[in-house]
Design an enzyme around this catalytic site. Structure first.
Site, mmCIF file in Angstrom:
data_model
loop_
_atom_site.group_PDB
_atom_site.id
_atom_site.type_symbol
_atom_site.label_atom_id
_atom_site.label_comp_id
_atom_site.label_asym_id
_atom_site.label_seq_id
_atom_site.Cartn_x
_atom_site.Cartn_y
_atom_site.Cartn_z
ATOM 1 N N HIS A 20 -3.703 -12.836 13.830
ATOM 2 C CA HIS A 20 -2.745 -13.462 12.922
ATOM 3 C C HIS A 20 -3.442 -14.530 12.090
ATOM 4 O O HIS A 20 -4.222 -15.320 12.617
ATOM 5 C CB HIS A 20 -1.608 -14.065 13.738
ATOM 6 N N ASP A 50 -13.337 -4.782 -5.543
ATOM 7 C CA ASP A 50 -13.902 -3.787 -6.452
ATOM 8 C C ASP A 50 -15.424 -3.841 -6.336
ATOM 9 O O ASP A 50 -15.981 -4.716 -5.662
ATOM 10 C CB ASP A 50 -13.408 -3.993 -7.884
ATOM 11 N N HIS A 59 -8.856 -16.001 -10.709
ATOM 12 C CA HIS A 59 -9.961 -15.187 -10.188
ATOM 13 C C HIS A 59 -11.037 -16.077 -9.557
ATOM 14 O O HIS A 59 -11.608 -15.738 -8.516
ATOM 15 C CB HIS A 59 -10.549 -14.324 -11.304
ATOM 16 N N TYR A 98 -10.603 -6.821 -11.924
ATOM 17 C CA TYR A 98 -9.744 -7.635 -11.059
ATOM 18 C C TYR A 98 -9.006 -6.825 -9.992
ATOM 19 O O TYR A 98 -7.965 -7.251 -9.505
ATOM 20 C CB TYR A 98 -8.753 -8.455 -11.889
ATOM 21 N N ALA A 99 -9.552 -5.685 -9.612
ATOM 22 C CA ALA A 99 -8.945 -4.866 -8.552
ATOM 23 C C ALA A 99 -9.419 -5.386 -7.199
ATOM 24 O O ALA A 99 -10.217 -4.759 -6.499
ATOM 25 C CB ALA A 99 -9.287 -3.393 -8.734
ATOM 26 N N ASN A 100 -8.941 -6.571 -6.868
ATOM 27 C CA ASN A 100 -9.275 -7.249 -5.617
ATOM 28 C C ASN A 100 -7.993 -7.829 -5.050
ATOM 29 O O ASN A 100 -7.139 -8.293 -5.797
ATOM 30 C CB ASN A 100 -10.257 -8.400 -5.875
#
Length: 127
Positions: A20, A28, A94, A116-118
């Protein structure tokens, strides 16, 4: 034998260490990965595996309490992919997202080339 659809032994091992409040980053192929987190580099060629592929698998196999995206990801389709997986997303810049990377427990690098595919996935508990 485990009942999971994940076949990659290093990924499965890293996920088994999560608790947890731990974080997992789906990255990316261009995101700079700092020393510290366990790096599972799944990138094969540009686009493979995709951000979507990895998010779908992790969403099925992790308890995800919340997620964090870069505000720059708006308009790239990344938010829509996260919403499709039922994620509750918050936004930071970012640069702030990159600053959180050293605190991540696991980073999964994809072949994704969408800017920005994170996403930072915040682990929850199933009870």
């Amino acid at each position: 034998m485990l009942k999971t659809d994940i076949l990659n032994a290093p990924l499965l091992s890293a996920l088994a260490t999560l608790g947890h409040t731990d974080t997992v980053v789906i990255a990316d192929c261009g995101l700079p990965i700092p020393a510290g987190p366990i790096l599972i580099d799944l990138a094969l060629v540009r686009g493979t595996p995709s951000f979507t592929d990895i998010l779908e698998v992790l969403s099925r196999n992790l308890v995800i309490e919340s997620s964090t995206l870069a505000s720059e990801a708006r308009g790239t389709g990344v938010l829509e992919i996260c919403v499709e997986q039922g994620l509750n997303a918050s936004f930071i810049s970012h640069e702030q997202l990159k600053a959180h990377l050293p605190k991540a427990k696991v980073v999964v690098r994809t072949g994704e080339v969408t800017p920005y595919a994170n996403v930072i996935l915040h682990c929850g508990v199933d009870f």
